[in-house]
Design an enzyme around this catalytic site. Structure first.
Site, PDB file in Angstrom:
ATOM      1  N   ARG A 102       0.874  -1.177   0.000  1.00 47.76           N
ATOM      2  CA  ARG A 102       0.000   0.000   0.000  1.00 47.76           C
ATOM      3  C   ARG A 102       0.905   1.218   0.000  1.00 47.76           C
ATOM      4  NH1 ARG A 102      -5.247   1.345   3.627  1.00 47.76           N
ATOM      5  NH2 ARG A 102      -6.055  -0.016   1.994  1.00 47.76           N
ATOM      6  N   HIS A 153      -7.454   0.734  -6.282  1.00 50.23           N
ATOM      7  CA  HIS A 153      -7.652  -0.115  -5.101  1.00 50.23           C
ATOM      8  C   HIS A 153      -8.340  -1.408  -5.561  1.00 50.23           C
ATOM      9  CE1 HIS A 153      -7.848  -1.347  -1.086  1.00 50.23           C
ATOM     10  NE2 HIS A 153      -8.662  -0.473  -0.554  1.00 50.23           N
ATOM     11  N   GLN A 207     -10.178  -3.962  -3.094  1.00 51.82           N
ATOM     12  CA  GLN A 207     -11.481  -3.490  -2.625  1.00 51.82           C
ATOM     13  C   GLN A 207     -12.562  -3.802  -3.651  1.00 51.82           C
ATOM     14  OE1 GLN A 207     -12.321  -1.855   0.438  1.00 51.82           O
ATOM     15  NE2 GLN A 207     -14.360  -2.352  -0.333  1.00 51.82           N
ATOM     16  N   ASP A 264     -17.197   7.401  -1.216  1.00 55.78           N
ATOM     17  CA  ASP A 264     -15.916   7.282  -0.514  1.00 55.78           C
ATOM     18  C   ASP A 264     -15.612   8.653   0.092  1.00 55.78           C
ATOM     19  OD1 ASP A 264     -13.415   6.444   0.381  1.00 55.78           O
ATOM     20  OD2 ASP A 264     -12.455   6.525  -1.589  1.00 55.78           O
ATOM     21  N   CYS A 294     -16.279   1.819   0.802  1.00 54.58           N
ATOM     22  CA  CYS A 294     -15.102   0.985   1.091  1.00 54.58           C
ATOM     23  C   CYS A 294     -14.684   1.084   2.553  1.00 54.58           C
ATOM     24  CB  CYS A 294     -13.946   1.367   0.176  1.00 54.58           C
ATOM     25  SG  CYS A 294     -13.484   3.110   0.292  1.00 54.58           S
ATOM     26  N   ARG A 341     -13.762  -8.452   1.915  1.00 52.71           N
ATOM     27  CA  ARG A 341     -12.335  -8.247   1.632  1.00 52.71           C
ATOM     28  C   ARG A 341     -11.568  -9.541   1.923  1.00 52.71           C
ATOM     29  NH1 ARG A 341     -10.090  -3.174   1.618  1.00 52.71           N
ATOM     30  NH2 ARG A 341      -8.237  -4.358   0.996  1.00 52.71           N
TER      31      ARG A 341
HETATM   32  N1  NVA Z   1      -9.896   6.829  -1.198  1.00 54.21           N
HETATM   33  C1  NVA Z   1      -9.517   6.350   0.117  1.00 54.21           C
HETATM   34  C2  NVA Z   1      -9.794   4.879   0.234  1.00 54.21           C
HETATM   35  C3  NVA Z   1      -9.445   4.275   1.574  1.00 54.21           C
HETATM   36  C4  NVA Z   1      -9.694   2.795   1.625  1.00 54.21           C
HETATM   37  C5  NVA Z   1      -8.043   6.652   0.355  1.00 54.21           C
HETATM   38  O1  NVA Z   1      -7.249   6.466  -0.573  1.00 54.21           O
HETATM   39  O2  NVA Z   1      -7.696   7.102   1.442  1.00 54.21           O
HETATM   40  N1   CP Z   2     -11.202  -0.125   2.600  1.00 55.99           N
HETATM   41  C1   CP Z   2      -9.925  -0.213   3.007  1.00 55.99           C
HETATM   42  O1   CP Z   2      -8.992  -0.467   2.230  1.00 55.99           O
HETATM   43  O2   CP Z   2      -9.750  -0.020   4.345  1.00 55.99           O
HETATM   44  P1   CP Z   2      -8.360   0.119   5.146  1.00 55.99           P
HETATM   45  O3   CP Z   2      -7.773   1.456   4.752  1.00 55.99           O
HETATM   46  O4   CP Z   2      -8.762   0.049   6.572  1.00 55.99           O
HETATM   47  O5   CP Z   2      -7.453  -1.003   4.733  1.00 55.99           O
END
Ligand code: NVA
Ligand code: CP
Length: 309
Positions: free
Chosen positions: A105, A132, A135, A227, A267, A295
């Site tokens: 990540r 992502h 997800q 989101d 998400c 997930r």
């Molecule tokens: N768009 C959000 C998704 C988190 C799972 C982010 O990138 O922070």
């Molecule tokens: N939806 C998602 O990826 O959550 P986290 O940021 O908690 O991993």
């Protein structure tokens, strides 16, 4: 397990429609209580590099590896040498000598690409600024569970043209689901992402549409998705964004334009009374916790497809 042409998961664009559908049926199988513990990845180790926070991704990958008889290792960039400037290429080569798979990540999609280029084990994108994919596998599984199939359904995505919007457009296009994105003009998905999704959609008959009108997007939809307005890394823009996204909240008035049996998805994590009201998030149409659980099941299928031999 489905035979994947790719050794990695960088974006769902690299997977064919049938590969995605096969992954989803494997996920549904692995979700059956009698299949919770299957030693399909006995003795295998997944490394998980986190440059951003996570609850769901970290815990679902770690629990999933354990349930499959393997092990997962949490590698925060605050702890590993990559955070002090060791190159991505060197990190990939070193970790490939210890591990059977790497999840990462991070911010830039190029980081994941570079890691995959230098890694001899599968690399999984656990979220970047652009995509992502894990997800969206869980999201498609959730939609299938509710409607039997995603093909022919319509999703409305309301809010930021971010990593979720990009991956949902691609995922929807791949499985033949229409998607309508409503975002303020300044925060619309990048034209090249929309073009990519539209190109994929040509092969499945799905429609990919972008508008600045949330009501138009939600009209006759089966799924409402939203989101956060400020993603990880955009914390300092939060106030400015809040101004621009006024009018893009998923609330009762907006949801009234959806099909009667619509489902609400997010998400997570969610910001109540910002992108969604508490009433919708916790209401009878919301499937967000089923979605979060999925997930685990979707990623177990992915891990088996990529790492079992
Ligand atoms: N768009 C959000 C998704 C988190 C799972 C982010 O990138 O922070
Ligand atoms: N939806 C998602 O990826 O959550 P986290 O940021 O908690 O991993």
């Amino acid at each position: 397990a489905p035979q994947l042409v790719q050794n990695h998961l960088l974006s769902l664009k690299d997977y064919s429609s049938s590969e995605i559908l096969d992954l989803l049926s494997l996920a549904a199988d692995l979700k059956k209580p009698e299949n919770k513990y299957l030693p399909l990845l006995e003795g295998k180790v997944l490394g998980m590099i986190f440059e951003k926070s996570s609850t769901r991704t970290r815990v679902s990958f770690e629990a999933g590896m354990l349930q499959l008889g393997g092990h997962a290792m949490h590698l925060s960039t605050r702890d590993i040498q990559m955070g002090r400037g060791e190159t991505i290429a060197d990190t990939a080569k070193v970790l490939s000598g210890y591990l059977d798979g790497i999840m990462i990540r991070t911010y830039h999609q190029d980081t994941v690409k570079e890691l995959a280029e230098h890694s001899s084990v599968p690399v999984i994108n656990g979220l970047t600024d652009d995509f992502h994919p894990c997800q969206v596998l869980a999201d498609l599984l959730t939609i299938q569970e509710h409607f039997g199939t995603a093909a022919g359904k319509k999703m409305a995505y309301i809010g930021d043209g971010n990593n979720m919007a990009n991956s949902l457009m691609i995922g929807a296009a791949k499985v033949g689901m229409d998607i309508s994105i409503a975002a303020p003009a300044k925060y619309a998905p990048k034209p090249e992402m929309v073009a990519l999704a539209q190109e994929i959609a040509q092969g499945t008959g799905a429609k990919v549409h972008v508008t600045i009108d949330p009501v138009e997007a939600v009209k006759d939809c089966d799924v409402i998705y939203t989101d956060v307005w400020a993603s990880m890394g955009q914390e300092q823009e939060a106030l400015e964004r809040m101004e621009h996204f006024k009018g893009f909240q998923v609330n009762e008035a907006l949801a009234a334009h959806a099909n009667e049996n619509y489902i609400f998805m997010h998400c997570l994590p969610a910001h109540r009374e910002e992108e969604v009201t508490t009433g919708i998030l916790e209401g009878p149409h919301s499937v967000v916790f089923q979605e979060a659980e999925n997930r685990l099941h979707a990623q177990k299928a992915l891990l088996v497809a990529l790492m079992a031999n």
